[in-house]
Write a protein that holds these residues in place. Structure first.
Motif, PDB file in Angstrom:
ATOM      1  N   GLY A  47      28.468   0.660 -10.246  1.00  0.00           N
ATOM      2  CA  GLY A  47      29.492   1.690 -10.274  1.00  0.00           C
ATOM      3  C   GLY A  47      30.632   1.372 -11.205  1.00  0.00           C
ATOM      4  O   GLY A  47      31.689   1.966 -11.091  1.00  0.00           O
ATOM      5  N   CYS A  48      30.465   0.459 -12.123  1.00  0.00           N
ATOM      6  CA  CYS A  48      31.538   0.054 -13.022  1.00  0.00           C
ATOM      7  C   CYS A  48      31.875   1.183 -13.990  1.00  0.00           C
ATOM      8  O   CYS A  48      31.001   1.696 -14.674  1.00  0.00           O
ATOM      9  N   THR A  49      33.156   1.548 -14.071  1.00  0.00           N
ATOM     10  CA  THR A  49      33.550   2.624 -14.976  1.00  0.00           C
ATOM     11  C   THR A  49      34.380   2.135 -16.157  1.00  0.00           C
ATOM     12  O   THR A  49      34.699   2.911 -17.043  1.00  0.00           O
ATOM     13  N   ASP A  50      34.735   0.838 -16.175  1.00  0.00           N
ATOM     14  CA  ASP A  50      35.583   0.346 -17.256  1.00  0.00           C
ATOM     15  C   ASP A  50      34.815  -0.484 -18.276  1.00  0.00           C
ATOM     16  O   ASP A  50      35.399  -1.239 -19.042  1.00  0.00           O
ATOM     17  N   ALA A  51      33.502  -0.368 -18.322  1.00  0.00           N
ATOM     18  CA  ALA A  51      32.674  -1.164 -19.227  1.00  0.00           C
ATOM     19  C   ALA A  51      32.883  -0.760 -20.685  1.00  0.00           C
ATOM     20  O   ALA A  51      32.896   0.420 -21.007  1.00  0.00           O
ATOM     21  N   GLU A  52      33.037  -1.769 -21.542  1.00  0.00           N
ATOM     22  CA  GLU A  52      33.227  -1.553 -22.977  1.00  0.00           C
ATOM     23  C   GLU A  52      32.460  -2.621 -23.747  1.00  0.00           C
ATOM     24  O   GLU A  52      32.524  -3.806 -23.388  1.00  0.00           O
ATOM     25  N   PRO A  53      31.759  -2.243 -24.837  1.00  0.00           N
ATOM     26  CA  PRO A  53      31.113  -3.261 -25.664  1.00  0.00           C
ATOM     27  C   PRO A  53      32.171  -4.096 -26.376  1.00  0.00           C
ATOM     28  O   PRO A  53      33.183  -3.569 -26.834  1.00  0.00           O
ATOM     29  N   VAL A  54      31.930  -5.426 -26.453  1.00  0.00           N
ATOM     30  CA  VAL A  54      32.933  -6.293 -27.072  1.00  0.00           C
ATOM     31  C   VAL A  54      32.375  -7.151 -28.212  1.00  0.00           C
ATOM     32  O   VAL A  54      33.147  -7.603 -29.061  1.00  0.00           O
ATOM     33  N   ALA A  55      31.064  -7.419 -28.236  1.00  0.00           N
ATOM     34  CA  ALA A  55      30.530  -8.276 -29.303  1.00  0.00           C
ATOM     35  C   ALA A  55      29.022  -8.128 -29.407  1.00  0.00           C
ATOM     36  O   ALA A  55      28.351  -7.856 -28.413  1.00  0.00           O
ATOM     37  N   ARG A  56      28.506  -8.296 -30.636  1.00  0.00           N
ATOM     38  CA  ARG A  56      27.064  -8.361 -30.851  1.00  0.00           C
ATOM     39  C   ARG A  56      26.645  -9.821 -30.745  1.00  0.00           C
ATOM     40  O   ARG A  56      27.257 -10.687 -31.351  1.00  0.00           O
ATOM     41  N   GLN A  57      25.563 -10.062 -30.012  1.00  0.00           N
ATOM     42  CA  GLN A  57      25.057 -11.422 -29.878  1.00  0.00           C
ATOM     43  C   GLN A  57      23.886 -11.701 -30.811  1.00  0.00           C
ATOM     44  O   GLN A  57      23.818 -12.748 -31.422  1.00  0.00           O
ATOM     45  N   ARG A  58      22.945 -10.769 -30.867  1.00  0.00           N
ATOM     46  CA  ARG A  58      21.759 -10.929 -31.705  1.00  0.00           C
ATOM     47  C   ARG A  58      21.360  -9.570 -32.250  1.00  0.00           C
ATOM     48  O   ARG A  58      21.529  -8.552 -31.596  1.00  0.00           O
ATOM     49  N   THR A  59      20.774  -9.581 -33.436  1.00  0.00           N
ATOM     50  CA  THR A  59      20.245  -8.367 -34.049  1.00  0.00           C
ATOM     51  C   THR A  59      18.946  -8.734 -34.738  1.00  0.00           C
ATOM     52  O   THR A  59      18.856  -9.792 -35.349  1.00  0.00           O
TER      53      THR A  59
END
Length: 155
Positions: free
Chosen positions: A1-13
């Motif tokens: 139920g998390c509503t404050d999730a935001e992407p912060v960094a790429r780890q692998r591509t």
């Protein structure tokens, strides 16, 4: 139920060697890649797998359901939307606010399912609503042509 999730960094591509059909794109793109992205929210950091491609000259991102689901992105999206719709309706009937939609949090292949017809598999997807968390089984069954159908709530 998390509503404050935001992407912060790429780890692998990495580049996808065999292009995969993705929801919302009409054709399989020539260039696709996968990314593992750190996401912060709910007082923790976790990772999400993301398919990426170009469509109409713009990057398109498709977050994959966490867990070990075997469903390919288009089927996963179709099943997810159907389950989300069903569980949202049920939650509204049970008193949740009609603006509060169900969230599908994860999917795991049921390794112990012993009733599998040839080629079929069962997954248990985790659903969150204002009523709490529940685990909903889905059965995925290929037909003679290789098309895969699914049934929600199947044992």
């Amino acid at each position: 139920g998390c509503t404050d999730a935001e992407p912060v960094a790429r780890q692998r591509t990495w580049v996808v060697s065999e292009p995969v059909a993705l929801p919302g794109t009409e054709d399989v793109a020539d260039v696709q890649w996968m990314e593992v992205v750190d996401v912060e929210g709910c007082d923790r950091t976790y990772q999400r797998m993301v398919f990426a491609s170009y469509f109409d000259g713009e990057p398109v991102f498709h977050v994959q359901l966490p867990g070990d689901t075997r469903t390919e992105p288009v089927l996963q999206h179709t099943a997810l939307e159907a389950l989300r719709s069903r569980e949202s309706e049920r939650s509204w009937q049970e008193g949740c606010d009609s603006t509060d939609y169900a969230r599908i949090l994860a999917g795991e292949v049921d390794q112990e399912w012993d009733s599998a017809p040839a080629g079929a598999w069962r997954e248990v997807w985790v659903v969150y609503t204002c009523q709490g968390i529940k685990h909903v089984p889905l059965i995925f069954t290929p037909d003679a042509d290789g098309d895969i159908s699914f049934q929600i709530g199947a044992d």
